[in-house]
Design an enzyme around this catalytic site. Structure first.
Site, mmCIF file in Angstrom:
data_model
loop_
_atom_site.group_PDB
_atom_site.id
_atom_site.type_symbol
_atom_site.label_atom_id
_atom_site.label_comp_id
_atom_site.label_asym_id
_atom_site.label_seq_id
_atom_site.Cartn_x
_atom_site.Cartn_y
_atom_site.Cartn_z
ATOM 1 C CG HIS A 100 -23.420 -34.661 0.974
ATOM 2 N ND1 HIS A 100 -24.035 -35.163 2.090
ATOM 3 C CD2 HIS A 100 -24.228 -33.638 0.565
ATOM 4 C CE1 HIS A 100 -25.143 -34.495 2.349
ATOM 5 N NE2 HIS A 100 -25.280 -33.562 1.438
ATOM 6 C CB CYS A 147 -30.367 -34.517 -1.472
ATOM 7 S SG CYS A 147 -31.106 -33.271 -0.412
ATOM 8 C CG HIS A 178 -25.660 -30.553 -2.339
ATOM 9 N ND1 HIS A 178 -26.110 -31.795 -2.740
ATOM 10 C CD2 HIS A 178 -25.891 -30.488 -1.006
ATOM 11 C CE1 HIS A 178 -26.610 -32.437 -1.699
ATOM 12 N NE2 HIS A 178 -26.484 -31.673 -0.627
ATOM 13 C CG HIS A 219 -24.508 -29.495 3.461
ATOM 14 N ND1 HIS A 219 -25.709 -28.825 3.439
ATOM 15 C CD2 HIS A 219 -24.720 -30.648 2.785
ATOM 16 C CE1 HIS A 219 -26.606 -29.543 2.791
ATOM 17 N NE2 HIS A 219 -26.028 -30.659 2.373
ATOM 18 C CG ASP A 247 -12.253 -28.551 6.346
ATOM 19 O OD1 ASP A 247 -13.397 -28.160 6.012
ATOM 20 O OD2 ASP A 247 -11.303 -27.771 6.561
ATOM 21 C CG HIS A 248 -12.130 -27.212 2.215
ATOM 22 N ND1 HIS A 248 -12.363 -26.880 3.525
ATOM 23 C CD2 HIS A 248 -12.296 -26.076 1.504
ATOM 24 C CE1 HIS A 248 -12.653 -25.595 3.604
ATOM 25 N NE2 HIS A 248 -12.630 -25.079 2.392
ATOM 26 C CD GLU A 278 -27.245 -32.196 5.451
ATOM 27 O OE1 GLU A 278 -26.724 -33.277 5.163
ATOM 28 O OE2 GLU A 278 -28.443 -31.934 5.224
#
Ligand code: NI
Length: 137
Positions: free
Chosen positions: A14, A33, A39, A41, A79-80, A126
């Site tokens: 995100h 950010c 980037h 998490h 996810d991913h 996070e």
């Protein structure tokens, strides 16, 4: 009243970006950010359900059922993925942890709540140090 918690994990990309303010304001507000190429998490997600113990099964909620609901409504979609662009239910939402758990709540509540059990809490790590919790109000 009993509380049952299921932990799930997902990885996602995100950047923090509010579509309603300027690029300059976003960069000032979110700093690294908001870097343009995103980037990632490794998120830890805790879903807590409150309810009564079923006299037959001995469960508040069958963990297999809870796992399936979380997978179908959340994990299979995030996810991913890139949370800014890939996820229909996050469209237009700045993917802070706070906004993510409110959006997750809306997805999960109708599937989890019955006469005898309720979605009680969503907790999202996070990172190890940045944690958001939501109780639905
Ligand atoms: Ni981030």
């Amino acid at each position: 009243m009993l509380y049952i918690t299921r932990r799930e994990r997902f990885s996602a990309a995100h950047k923090l970006w509010n579509l309603n303010i300027s690029e300059e304001e976003n960069n000032k507000l979110f700093d690294k950010c908001a870097y343009p190429n995103y980037h990632g998490h490794n998120y830890d997600l805790y879903i807590t359900v409150a309810g009564e113990i079923d006299k037959i099964s001995g469960y508040v909620i069958d963990a297999k059922i809870l796992k399936t609901i979380i997978f179908d409504k959340i994990l299979s979609k995030v996810d991913h993925r890139n949370l800014n662009v890939d996820v229909e239910f996050l469209k237009g939402i700045n993917p802070t942890s706070e906004n993510l758990i409110v959006a997750f709540w809306k997805e999960l509540k109708p599937e989890i709540n019955t006469d005898t059990r309720k979605l009680y809490k969503i907790k999202l790590y996070e990172t190890e140090n940045n944690i958001a919790e939501y109780y639905g109000n």
